[in-house]
Design a protein around this motif. Sequence first.
Motif, short mmCIF file in Angstrom:
data_model
loop_
_atom_site.label_atom_id
_atom_site.label_comp_id
_atom_site.label_asym_id
_atom_site.label_seq_id
_atom_site.Cartn_x
_atom_site.Cartn_y
_atom_site.Cartn_z
N GLU A 17 0.81 -1.22 0.00
CA GLU A 17 0.00 0.00 0.00
C GLU A 17 0.85 1.28 0.00
N ALA A 18 2.14 1.17 0.36
CA ALA A 18 3.02 2.34 0.34
C ALA A 18 3.60 2.60 -1.05
N GLY A 19 3.53 1.62 -1.95
CA GLY A 19 4.05 1.80 -3.30
C GLY A 19 4.88 0.62 -3.76
N SER A 20 5.58 0.83 -4.86
CA SER A 20 6.42 -0.20 -5.45
C SER A 20 7.84 -0.08 -4.93
N GLY A 21 8.42 -1.21 -4.55
CA GLY A 21 9.76 -1.22 -3.99
C GLY A 21 10.83 -1.38 -5.05
N ALA A 22 12.05 -1.58 -4.60
CA ALA A 22 13.18 -1.80 -5.50
C ALA A 22 12.98 -3.08 -6.29
N SER A 23 13.59 -3.12 -7.47
CA SER A 23 13.46 -4.32 -8.30
C SER A 23 14.73 -5.15 -8.23
N ALA A 24 14.59 -6.41 -8.57
CA ALA A 24 15.72 -7.34 -8.66
C ALA A 24 15.74 -7.88 -10.08
N GLN A 25 16.94 -8.10 -10.61
CA GLN A 25 17.09 -8.53 -12.00
C GLN A 25 17.38 -10.02 -12.10
N SER A 26 16.87 -10.62 -13.17
CA SER A 26 17.09 -12.04 -13.44
C SER A 26 18.40 -12.24 -14.19
N ASN A 27 18.74 -13.50 -14.37
CA ASN A 27 19.80 -13.89 -15.28
C ASN A 27 19.37 -13.59 -16.72
N ALA A 28 20.31 -13.52 -17.62
CA ALA A 28 19.99 -13.32 -19.04
C ALA A 28 19.60 -14.65 -19.66
N VAL A 29 18.57 -14.63 -20.50
CA VAL A 29 18.15 -15.83 -21.24
C VAL A 29 17.94 -15.45 -22.70
N THR A 30 18.11 -16.42 -23.58
CA THR A 30 17.92 -16.20 -25.01
C THR A 30 16.94 -17.24 -25.53
N PRO A 31 15.71 -16.82 -25.85
CA PRO A 31 14.76 -17.77 -26.43
C PRO A 31 15.31 -18.37 -27.73
N ALA A 32 14.99 -19.62 -27.98
CA ALA A 32 15.45 -20.30 -29.18
C ALA A 32 14.37 -21.26 -29.67
N ALA A 33 14.34 -21.45 -30.97
CA ALA A 33 13.37 -22.38 -31.55
C ALA A 33 13.68 -23.79 -31.09
N ARG A 34 12.64 -24.56 -30.90
CA ARG A 34 12.82 -25.97 -30.57
C ARG A 34 13.44 -26.67 -31.78
N PRO A 35 14.27 -27.66 -31.53
CA PRO A 35 14.87 -28.37 -32.68
C PRO A 35 13.81 -29.15 -33.45
N TRP A 36 13.87 -29.05 -34.73
CA TRP A 36 13.00 -29.82 -35.63
C TRP A 36 13.91 -30.71 -36.46
N PHE A 37 13.39 -31.80 -36.94
CA PHE A 37 14.21 -32.65 -37.78
C PHE A 37 13.41 -33.15 -38.96
N LEU A 38 14.14 -33.53 -39.98
CA LEU A 38 13.57 -34.00 -41.22
C LEU A 38 14.02 -35.44 -41.42
#
Length: 142
Positions: A90-111
């Motif tokens: 109720e007093a407001g928003s506090g300090a933030s904490a940061q996550s690790n870096a992540v890189t989304p990637a396509a799932r492997p597909w195969f033929l």
Amino acid sequence: GPGPVSSPATAKPRTVPQAPTNVKAEAGDGEATVTWSAPAFDGGSAITGYSVTSSPGDLKVEVSDKVLSAAFSGLFNGVSYRFTVAAANEAGSGASAQSNAVTPAARPWFLLRTSLCGALWTSNLRSARLPRPRTPLAVWLR
């Protein structure tokens, strides 16, 4: 004249909460999930919710006080993302904490190609159910 003496009052000052802890991100195909733990100190007032923001993109997800995770979809594969999480009361928003870096990637597909019938199949690795081949298979990963 003066009235009766009342009971002493105690004041509990309220401030914004500390930053959440254990902020972690995990990437998927065009998506990421962020998890965290509640702050060590809520500022003297119950947490009312959390705000999670992506960088880059400045995408924001807000969740209730009972939820300690957030999902982001529509992210670009191959781009590195970090997420910040802030708790609010109720007093407001506090300090933030940061996550690790992540890189989304396509799932492997195969033929798959069999010399038996010359047919081609494309299938997701997670859901592939392949018959036992009678001839060798060629597999290409992308």
